[in-house]
Design a protein around this motif. Structure first.
Motif, PDB file in Angstrom:
ATOM      1  N   CYS A  51      52.702   5.139  14.267  1.00  0.00           N
ATOM      2  CA  CYS A  51      53.090   3.749  14.514  1.00  0.00           C
ATOM      3  C   CYS A  51      54.587   3.624  14.801  1.00  0.00           C
ATOM      4  O   CYS A  51      55.409   4.321  14.194  1.00  0.00           O
ATOM      5  CB  CYS A  51      52.720   2.877  13.323  1.00  0.00           C
ATOM      6  SG  CYS A  51      50.940   2.835  13.004  1.00  0.00           S
ATOM      7  N   LEU A  52      54.921   2.732  15.715  1.00  0.00           N
ATOM      8  CA  LEU A  52      56.313   2.527  16.113  1.00  0.00           C
ATOM      9  C   LEU A  52      57.205   2.172  14.930  1.00  0.00           C
ATOM     10  O   LEU A  52      58.391   2.480  14.929  1.00  0.00           O
ATOM     11  CB  LEU A  52      56.396   1.406  17.158  1.00  0.00           C
ATOM     12  CG  LEU A  52      55.813   1.677  18.540  1.00  0.00           C
ATOM     13  CD1 LEU A  52      55.861   0.407  19.375  1.00  0.00           C
ATOM     14  CD2 LEU A  52      56.565   2.808  19.237  1.00  0.00           C
ATOM     15  N   PHE A  53      56.626   1.522  13.928  1.00  0.00           N
ATOM     16  CA  PHE A  53      57.402   0.987  12.807  1.00  0.00           C
ATOM     17  C   PHE A  53      57.333   1.855  11.559  1.00  0.00           C
ATOM     18  O   PHE A  53      57.852   1.466  10.510  1.00  0.00           O
ATOM     19  CB  PHE A  53      56.889  -0.407  12.446  1.00  0.00           C
ATOM     20  CG  PHE A  53      55.404  -0.436  12.180  1.00  0.00           C
ATOM     21  CD1 PHE A  53      54.883  -0.037  10.961  1.00  0.00           C
ATOM     22  CD2 PHE A  53      54.526  -0.839  13.168  1.00  0.00           C
ATOM     23  CE1 PHE A  53      53.517  -0.043  10.716  1.00  0.00           C
ATOM     24  CE2 PHE A  53      53.148  -0.862  12.936  1.00  0.00           C
ATOM     25  CZ  PHE A  53      52.649  -0.463  11.710  1.00  0.00           C
ATOM     26  N   CYS A  54      56.730   3.017  11.631  1.00  0.00           N
ATOM     27  CA  CYS A  54      56.432   3.808  10.431  1.00  0.00           C
ATOM     28  C   CYS A  54      57.680   4.058   9.587  1.00  0.00           C
ATOM     29  O   CYS A  54      58.664   4.647  10.048  1.00  0.00           O
ATOM     30  CB  CYS A  54      55.795   5.137  10.814  1.00  0.00           C
ATOM     31  SG  CYS A  54      55.335   6.132   9.380  1.00  0.00           S
ATOM     32  N   ALA A  55      57.629   3.640   8.333  1.00  0.00           N
ATOM     33  CA  ALA A  55      58.777   3.755   7.434  1.00  0.00           C
ATOM     34  C   ALA A  55      59.019   5.184   6.981  1.00  0.00           C
ATOM     35  O   ALA A  55      60.149   5.561   6.667  1.00  0.00           O
ATOM     36  CB  ALA A  55      58.577   2.853   6.225  1.00  0.00           C
ATOM     37  N   TYR A 150      47.429  -2.636  20.689  1.00  0.00           N
ATOM     38  CA  TYR A 150      47.182  -1.787  19.519  1.00  0.00           C
ATOM     39  C   TYR A 150      47.596  -0.348  19.826  1.00  0.00           C
ATOM     40  O   TYR A 150      48.283   0.306  19.031  1.00  0.00           O
ATOM     41  CB  TYR A 150      45.709  -1.857  19.150  1.00  0.00           C
ATOM     42  CG  TYR A 150      45.278  -1.031  17.965  1.00  0.00           C
ATOM     43  CD1 TYR A 150      45.221  -1.573  16.678  1.00  0.00           C
ATOM     44  CD2 TYR A 150      44.901   0.308  18.120  1.00  0.00           C
ATOM     45  CE1 TYR A 150      44.806  -0.817  15.594  1.00  0.00           C
ATOM     46  CE2 TYR A 150      44.491   1.071  17.039  1.00  0.00           C
ATOM     47  CZ  TYR A 150      44.443   0.507  15.780  1.00  0.00           C
ATOM     48  OH  TYR A 150      44.034   1.271  14.709  1.00  0.00           O
ATOM     49  N   ALA A 151      47.168   0.161  20.973  1.00  0.00           N
ATOM     50  CA  ALA A 151      47.468   1.547  21.346  1.00  0.00           C
ATOM     51  C   ALA A 151      48.970   1.772  21.472  1.00  0.00           C
ATOM     52  O   ALA A 151      49.490   2.824  21.069  1.00  0.00           O
ATOM     53  CB  ALA A 151      46.765   1.894  22.652  1.00  0.00           C
ATOM     54  N   ARG A 152      49.693   0.783  22.003  1.00  0.00           N
ATOM     55  CA  ARG A 152      51.141   0.926  22.155  1.00  0.00           C
ATOM     56  C   ARG A 152      51.849   0.916  20.809  1.00  0.00           C
ATOM     57  O   ARG A 152      52.771   1.709  20.569  1.00  0.00           O
ATOM     58  CB  ARG A 152      51.692  -0.197  23.044  1.00  0.00           C
ATOM     59  CG  ARG A 152      51.336  -0.068  24.509  1.00  0.00           C
ATOM     60  CD  ARG A 152      52.230  -0.946  25.385  1.00  0.00           C
ATOM     61  NE  ARG A 152      52.105  -2.363  25.054  1.00  0.00           N
ATOM     62  CZ  ARG A 152      51.199  -3.176  25.585  1.00  0.00           C
ATOM     63  NH1 ARG A 152      50.323  -2.700  26.474  1.00  0.00           N
ATOM     64  NH2 ARG A 152      51.157  -4.462  25.252  1.00  0.00           N
ATOM     65  N   ILE A 153      51.440   0.016  19.921  1.00  0.00           N
ATOM     66  CA  ILE A 153      52.123  -0.104  18.622  1.00  0.00           C
ATOM     67  C   ILE A 153      51.729   1.023  17.674  1.00  0.00           C
ATOM     68  O   ILE A 153      52.595   1.623  17.008  1.00  0.00           O
ATOM     69  CB  ILE A 153      51.827  -1.476  17.987  1.00  0.00           C
ATOM     70  CG1 ILE A 153      52.465  -2.590  18.827  1.00  0.00           C
ATOM     71  CG2 ILE A 153      52.356  -1.530  16.549  1.00  0.00           C
ATOM     72  CD1 ILE A 153      52.125  -3.990  18.348  1.00  0.00           C
ATOM     73  N   HIS A 154      50.453   1.328  17.605  1.00  0.00           N
ATOM     74  CA  HIS A 154      49.978   2.394  16.711  1.00  0.00           C
ATOM     75  C   HIS A 154      50.209   3.784  17.301  1.00  0.00           C
ATOM     76  O   HIS A 154      50.053   4.777  16.588  1.00  0.00           O
ATOM     77  CB  HIS A 154      48.490   2.217  16.419  1.00  0.00           C
ATOM     78  CG  HIS A 154      48.180   1.121  15.454  1.00  0.00           C
ATOM     79  ND1 HIS A 154      47.724   1.359  14.174  1.00  0.00           N
ATOM     80  CD2 HIS A 154      48.256  -0.225  15.573  1.00  0.00           C
ATOM     81  CE1 HIS A 154      47.527   0.203  13.554  1.00  0.00           C
ATOM     82  NE2 HIS A 154      47.849  -0.776  14.389  1.00  0.00           N
ATOM     83  N   ARG A 155      50.525   3.836  18.572  1.00  0.00           N
ATOM     84  CA  ARG A 155      50.635   5.103  19.310  1.00  0.00           C
ATOM     85  C   ARG A 155      49.385   5.946  19.052  1.00  0.00           C
ATOM     86  O   ARG A 155      49.440   7.072  18.543  1.00  0.00           O
ATOM     87  CB  ARG A 155      51.916   5.828  18.944  1.00  0.00           C
ATOM     88  CG  ARG A 155      53.152   5.111  19.488  1.00  0.00           C
ATOM     89  CD  ARG A 155      54.367   5.981  19.549  1.00  0.00           C
ATOM     90  NE  ARG A 155      54.943   6.193  18.233  1.00  0.00           N
ATOM     91  CZ  ARG A 155      56.074   6.845  18.002  1.00  0.00           C
ATOM     92  NH1 ARG A 155      56.756   7.335  19.019  1.00  0.00           N
ATOM     93  NH2 ARG A 155      56.534   6.988  16.785  1.00  0.00           N
ATOM     94  N   ALA A 156      48.276   5.350  19.417  1.00  0.00           N
ATOM     95  CA  ALA A 156      46.956   5.929  19.189  1.00  0.00           C
ATOM     96  C   ALA A 156      46.045   5.540  20.356  1.00  0.00           C
ATOM     97  O   ALA A 156      46.376   4.642  21.129  1.00  0.00           O
ATOM     98  CB  ALA A 156      46.373   5.408  17.869  1.00  0.00           C
ATOM     99  N   PRO A 157      44.882   6.179  20.491  1.00  0.00           N
ATOM    100  CA  PRO A 157      43.966   5.807  21.570  1.00  0.00           C
ATOM    101  C   PRO A 157      43.444   4.379  21.405  1.00  0.00           C
ATOM    102  O   PRO A 157      43.284   3.895  20.273  1.00  0.00           O
ATOM    103  CB  PRO A 157      42.825   6.825  21.426  1.00  0.00           C
ATOM    104  CG  PRO A 157      43.369   7.932  20.607  1.00  0.00           C
ATOM    105  CD  PRO A 157      44.394   7.319  19.703  1.00  0.00           C
TER     106      PRO A 157
END
Length: 363
Positions: A51-55, A150-157
C-alpha cells in the motif's frame, strides 16, 4: 454514530487496571506487574500488498511467521496474566498464517477477546466455520470504491478488490446472529476521496457489513514513504455530512473528524506517554515484544522475545524496566507519531496522573 468508540478509547472500562497503574507511580516493583489490557500480534511478516501509505514499509515485509504451537502457549499465558484482548494485524497480513485458527482458539480458551485487521484478500480454509465464532470483530482495509483505484492505492491486482468483497460477504453470512462484528475501514486520501460515497453504498447495500470507518493518514516517524506527510484534512471535513447520509439503523458510518482535527494540532494534549510500557504491547512476527508500534526496531522499546522466554519473564524483566525509566524520564513525545494508537488513552491518563482537571472531589 460511533457505538464502538473507534474515535475515542475504552480504558475507563478497566478501572482496576488503571488504579493499579496510578498506585505504581515510579515504583518499578509495582509497575512491573501492571499487565497490558490489549496486545497487537503480527502472526506473519509477509504481506501480499504494498500500500502507498504503509506505515511499516521500513521493516521490509520479511517472510517470517510465529510458530503456531509455541505462540498458542504464549497467548494462553497472556490470558492468565490479565491480557483481555488480542488483535491480529501487524507488519504483515495476519490471515496468511496457516495456524491462525489454532491461535484464535488459544485466546478463546483463556477468555481473551480476539479481533483482526486485514486486507481480507485471503480467507483460510475453515476460518469462517472454526475461528469466526470466537472473534469479536474483523475490520477489513478497503481503500477505494473501484477496482482501478484500489489497485493503485494497494499496489495490488484489481482482482484483489473483488476477492476482498467476496470474503466480506462470506464472513457476514457465516457469522452467528449477534456474533462477530464485520466492518470496513478506509484511509481518506486525495486518490480516493471522490469514491467514498460509492464505497459507503457498496458496504451498506451489497456487503451487509456493520460499519464503514473513514480515518485520516498518520505519518509514522520511521516510514520510508512521505507521500502524505503534509496532508491537510480541513478540505475533506465536508465529506462527513454526505457520508453520514448512507447510515441506517443497521449500518454505521464513522467519520473520524476528531482524529482528523487532531492531526493538524500544533501541540498534543499531554507531555508524557503514560500508556507505555503498561496498557498495551506489540508482538512482531519474529516473536519480539515491543512497548509501542511507533518505535519498532528502536531497541529502547524492545522487551524480549517470546521464542526464548515466557511473556511473564519478558514483561517483568530488565529490558522493560529500562524502557519504563526511559519513557518516564527521557522520552520527548513531540517526536512521537501523531494520532498514535494510544493518543486518546494518553489524554485520559494525563488528566488522572497530572490532575489537570480542577476540583475533582466535587463529583
Amino acid at each position: 454514530m460511533d457505538p464502538y468508540a473507534i474515535d475515542g478509547h475504552k480504558l475507563m472500562y478497566h478501572p482496576r487496571r488503571v488504579a493499579q497503574w496510578l498506585e505504581a507511580g515510579d515504583d518499578w516493583e509495582r509497575a512491573k506487574r501492571v499487565y497490558p489490557v490489549y496486545v497487537e500480534v503480527s502472526p506473519v511478516g509477509a504481506c501480499n500488498h504494498r500500500c502507498l501509505f504503509c506505515a511499516v514499509d521500513y521493516i521490509g515485509y520479511q517472510a517470517r511467521r510465529l510458530p503456531t504451537a509455541l505462540m498458542a502457549e504464549r497467548l494462553r499465558e497472556m490470558g492468565r496474566l490479565g491480557v483481555r484482548s488480542v488483535m491480529f494485524a501487524g507488519e504483515g497480513e495476519p490471515l496468511l498464517h496457516k495456524g491462525i485458527v489454532e491461535l484464535v482458539r488459544a485466546c478463546a480458551q483463556e477468555g481473551v477477546d480476539v479481533a483482526f485487521t486485514t486486507n481480507a484478500t485471503v480467507l483460510p480454509t475453515g476460518f469462517a466455520e472454526e475461528a469466526l465464532p470466537h472473534v469479536a470483530w474483523i475490520k477489513a482495509s478497503v481503500n477505494a470504491g473501484t477496482p482501478e483505484t484500489y489497485a493503485r492505492i494497494h499496489r495490488a491486482p484489481e482482482r484483489d478488490f473483488h476477492r476482498a468483497l467476496e470474503h466480506l460477504r462470506t464472513l457476514v453470512e457465516a457469522r452467528a446472529s449477534g456474533g462477530c462484528t464485520v466492518g470496513v475501514q478506509t484511509l481518506l486520501l486525495p486518490e480516493n476521496a471522490h469514491e467514498l460515497e460509492r464505497l459507503a453504498a457498496l458496504c451498506r447495500d451489497e456487503l451487509g457489513v456493520d460499519y464503514l470507518v473513514v480515518k485520516p493518514y498518520s505519518q509514522h516517524p520511521f516510514s520510508r514513504t512521505r507521500r502524505y506527510a503534509g496532508l491537510d484534512y480541513a478540505e475533506y471535513l465536508a465529506l462527513e455530512e454526505r457520508l453520514l447520509g448512507y447510515a441506517t439503523e443497521g449500518f454505521r458510518v464513522i467519520f473520524r473528524r476528531r482524529t482528523m482535527r487532531k492531526y493538524g494540532e500544533a501541540r498534543r494534549g499531554y507531555v508524557r506517554c503514560h500508556a507505555t510500557p503498561f496498557f498495551w504491547a506489540y508482538v512482531m512476527a519474529d516473536g519480539s515484544v515491543w512497548g509501542c508500534s511507533a518505535y519498532l526496531l528502536d531497541e529502547r522499546f524492545r522487551y524480549g522475545n517470546l521464542l526464548e522466554r515466557s511473556f511473564r519473564e519478558i514483561w517483568e524483566g530488565e529490558a522493560r524496566r529500562r524502557s519504563f525509566e526511559h519513557v518516564r524520564r527521557e522520552l520527548d513525545v513531540s517526536g512521537c507519531r501523531r494520532n498514535c494508537r494510544m493518543d486518546e488513552v494518553n489524554r485520559y491518563l494525563a488528566d488522572l496522573a497530572e490532575e489537570r482537571v480542577p476540583h475533582v472531589n466535587f463529583i
